[in-house]
Enzyme design. Structure first.
Site, PDB file in Angstrom:
ATOM      1  N   GLY A   1       0.808  -1.231   0.000  1.00 10.84           N
ATOM      2  CA  GLY A   1       0.000   0.000   0.000  1.00 10.84           C
ATOM      3  C   GLY A   1       0.833   1.269   0.000  1.00 10.84           C
ATOM      4  O   GLY A   1       0.312   2.358   0.293  1.00 10.84           O
TER       5      GLY A   1
ATOM      6  N   HIS B   1      11.506   1.204   2.065  1.00 11.14           N
ATOM      7  CA  HIS B   1      11.158  -0.218   2.218  1.00 11.14           C
ATOM      8  C   HIS B   1      12.151  -0.877   3.199  1.00 11.14           C
ATOM      9  O   HIS B   1      12.129  -2.091   3.370  1.00 11.14           O
ATOM     10  CB  HIS B   1      11.246  -0.943   0.874  1.00 11.14           C
ATOM     11  CG  HIS B   1      10.053  -0.723  -0.030  1.00 11.14           C
ATOM     12  ND1 HIS B   1       8.782  -0.517   0.442  1.00 11.14           N
ATOM     13  CD2 HIS B   1       9.938  -0.713  -1.394  1.00 11.14           C
ATOM     14  CE1 HIS B   1       7.932  -0.368  -0.584  1.00 11.14           C
ATOM     15  NE2 HIS B   1       8.619  -0.480  -1.706  1.00 11.14           N
TER      16      HIS B   1
ATOM     17  N   SER C   1       0.275  -9.702  -5.025  1.00 12.21           N
ATOM     18  CA  SER C   1       0.579  -8.442  -5.710  1.00 12.21           C
ATOM     19  C   SER C   1       2.017  -8.473  -6.263  1.00 12.21           C
ATOM     20  O   SER C   1       2.275  -8.082  -7.399  1.00 12.21           O
ATOM     21  CB  SER C   1       0.395  -7.276  -4.724  1.00 12.21           C
ATOM     22  OG  SER C   1       0.595  -6.054  -5.366  1.00 12.21           O
TER      23      SER C   1
END
Ligand code: PAP
Length: 306
Positions: A62, A124, A154
């Site tokens: 997200g 990340h 995903s």
């Protein structure tokens, strides 16, 4: 001085990821070398300002949505803030740069002094790869996470677009072993969960189930007054996907075309790809790795208002 095992734990080559090149295990996580080098630069040279905002995430949980929401919240609460540029013209990734690539990468594409206040960055990287001052400087950290099954699906679709040569079963096994960029997933989530007295913890599922409430919480955390409905609409999947289409092709530094950040945008797509047995494996892993932390897969079943 590190023991041989500690050294081994810090840098332990090598694994080939589904698509591109080698990954290296560093301090328990798998990354390309450039991310490891950048994380060292971040630890050495980045001192967050109290006004900084860091959007942290494991890939495909997200990130793009959170970047859009945060920049929209900032823009609407302070129209003069140039850090929050218009989503009609820019992909959320063009507005919020990654600390480990665009700011502290080998060839940074942005000058940190040019970024206006408040600065919004994304990462990340696991929490343990960031400087300790992230926890003490007063900067605001928002971590978004997503059910591991949908996260994997995903990721699987993205890497298929790059020409994955292995089966979904093999790819799933590698995800479970942690052999994915920024993996293992479970440890990544756990690090931020354990710091949740200082980190705002948001789930993709909360955002889907109750976007207004979750956006209100984010705005409150950032100290912003906004009209929630406006932000939710501006950052909806359909709106961002259409804008991306209308703008035509643009490519992110990772090689991902901007429109590839908007695939399906739903909760539970794993049911179309994973077996119940694979889901059980994820549940067992969550049980094992998150035991005693108070974290479990039920966080993905709650709505934001609960
Ligand atoms: P990144 O880590 O590469 O930046 P990230 O943005 O975290 O990717 O994840 C992409 C996922 O978020 C995609 O999920 P899917 O493959 O299951 O469809 C993408 O569709 C979804 N996504 C992006 N923007 C939105 C949005 N505005 N609303 C809901 N989902 C979104």
């Amino acid at each position: 001085m590190d023991t041989p095992q500690q050294k081994e734990d810090k840098i332990s080559p090598q694994a080939k990821w589904w698509v591109d090149g080698q990954r290296i295990r560093y301090k328990g996580f798998w990354f390309k070398l450039e991310f490891i080098t950048a994380s060292e630069a971040i630890r050495a040279h980045y001192t967050p300002l109290p006004s900084d905002i860091i959007l942290a995430s494991f890939p495909k949980t997200g990130t793009t949505w959170l970047k859009a929401l945060t920049s929209s919240i900032l823009r609407h609460s302070s129209p003069l803030s140039s850090s929050s540029k218009d989503l009609d013209y820019l992909n959320p990734h063009e507005i919020v740069p990654f600390l480990e690539i665009e700011i502290f990468g080998e060839n940074p594409s942005k000058d940190i002094t040019e970024i206006s206040c408040p600065s919004v960055f994304s990462t990340h990287l696991p929490l343990s790869f960031l400087p300790e001052t992230v926890k003490t400087s007063g900067c605001r950290v928002i971590y978004i996470t997503r059910h591991p099954a949908d996260t994997f699906v995903s990721l699987w679709h993205l890497y298929n677009k790059f020409g994955t040569e292995i089966s979904i079963r093999q790819a799933f096994d590698e995800f479970c072993k942690g052999l994915v960029p920024a993996g293992p997933y479970f440890e990544h989530v756990l690090e931020f969960w354990e710091a949740r007295d200082r980190v705002m913890f948001v789930t993709y599922e909360d955002l889907k189930a109750n976007p207004e409430e979750t956006v209100r919480r984010i705005a409150e955390f950032l100290g912003c007054k906004i009209i929630v409905e406006k932000i939710v609409k501006e950052c909806s999947f359909e709106k961002l996907k259409n804008t991306s289409k209308e703008r035509g092709e643009g490519v992110h530094w990772s090689g991902t075309k901007y429109d590839m950040f908007f695939r399906k945008g739903v909760v539970g797509d794993w049911k179309n790809h994973l077996t119940q047995e694979m889901m059980k494996e994820l549940e067992d892993l969550a049980d094992l790795k998150w035991r005693g932390s108070g974290l479990d897969l039920n966080i993905f079943n709650r709505s934001a208002s609960q």
